[in-house]
Enzyme design. Structure first.
Site, PDB file in Angstrom:
ATOM      1  N   ASP A   1      26.697  96.151  45.685  1.00  0.00           N
ATOM      2  CA  ASP A   1      25.888  96.218  46.906  1.00  0.00           C
ATOM      3  C   ASP A   1      26.766  96.627  48.077  1.00  0.00           C
ATOM      4  OD1 ASP A   1      23.170  95.322  46.074  1.00  0.00           O
ATOM      5  OD2 ASP A   1      24.273  93.551  45.425  1.00  0.00           O
TER       6      ASP A   1
ATOM      7  N   LYS B   1      34.778  77.950  39.656  1.00  0.00           N
ATOM      8  CA  LYS B   1      36.172  77.480  39.726  1.00  0.00           C
ATOM      9  C   LYS B   1      36.968  78.264  40.761  1.00  0.00           C
ATOM     10  CE  LYS B   1      36.622  75.892  34.960  1.00  0.00           C
ATOM     11  NZ  LYS B   1      36.901  76.362  33.610  1.00  0.00           N
TER      12      LYS B   1
HETATM   13 MN    MN Z   1      22.407  93.052  44.470  1.00  0.00          MN
END
Ligand code: MN
Length: 210
Positions: free
Chosen positions: A49, A196
């Site tokens: 993105d 983690k």
């Molecule tokens: Mn996305």
């Protein structure tokens, strides 16, 4: 439109009682320099993105195969809804079954600026030339809006293309996508998915620096 108004689609798609993604109301500050982030998103299909800060929100595209440094590669970039600026600090896992369910890594971030015209003019004309100054991506790029998609669907498709410059490469333009390491936390996708390792260092919301 106000930043809040531009985010109504973003907010309508998400159940904030179930996902840890930001609502977009904590107010990452607008800066003089425009910021960008690229989030690696292992959803139904892995994609990257690309988010460019503009007028208080992130203009956003889902780049299906990720950016390429080879100017001969044209990478499909599907326009998606504007995202809040504090989304640029989001790294973690969106629960399965929720919108965009999957693991999100902050893969790159830094600053960007339009070339030759304002960002608004570039977006309106469907030909946004811009420079990225990130940790992984640098140099000149263009987003070109495609005329119409054949299905007549609601998606607005763009192509993300690297311009020829000293940051471009001739061969495999995707090689750097193999760098499975967050620029914000140093974590791999597996470590983020497991919850983690260190939390991401913030970039959009830097209250402590004020
Ligand atoms: Mn996305």
């Amino acid at each position: 439109m106000t930043a809040a108004g531009k985010l109504s689609t973003y907010q309508a798609k998400r159940d904030f009682s179930r996902t840890a993604e930001p609502r977009g109301d904590t107010g990452a500050d607008a800066e003089q320099r425009l910021r960008f982030v690229i989030q690696k998103h292992d959803a139904t299909r892995l994609h990257y993105d690309l988010r460019l800060e503009l007028n208080g929100v992130f203009k956003s595209w889902a780049v299906t195969r990720g950016p390429s440094l080879n100017p001969q590669d044209k990478r499909l970039a599907v326009e998606v809804e504007d995202h809040p600026l504090d989304y640029g600090d989001f790294e973690g896992t969106i629960p399965k079954g929720e919108y965009g369910g999957g693991t999100v890594m902050i893969w790159d971030r830094g600053y960007w600026w339009p070339e030759g015209m304002t960002a608004e003019e570039g977006l309106a004309s469907g030909d946004l030339k811009f420079t990225l100054d990130g940790e992984r991506l640098h140099g000149s790029w263009v987003l070109v809006r495609m005329k119409h998609d054949r299905t007549g669907g609601k998606r607005v498709n763009w192509l993300l293309i690297k311009h020829k410059d000293r940051f471009a490469v001739d061969g495999d333009g995707s090689a750097l996508l193999a760098e499975d390491r967050s620029v914000a936390s140093g974590r791999s996708m597996a470590e983020i998915a497991a919850g983690k390792g260190p939390a991401p260092k913030p970039f959009m919301v830097q209250k402590a620096a004020k």
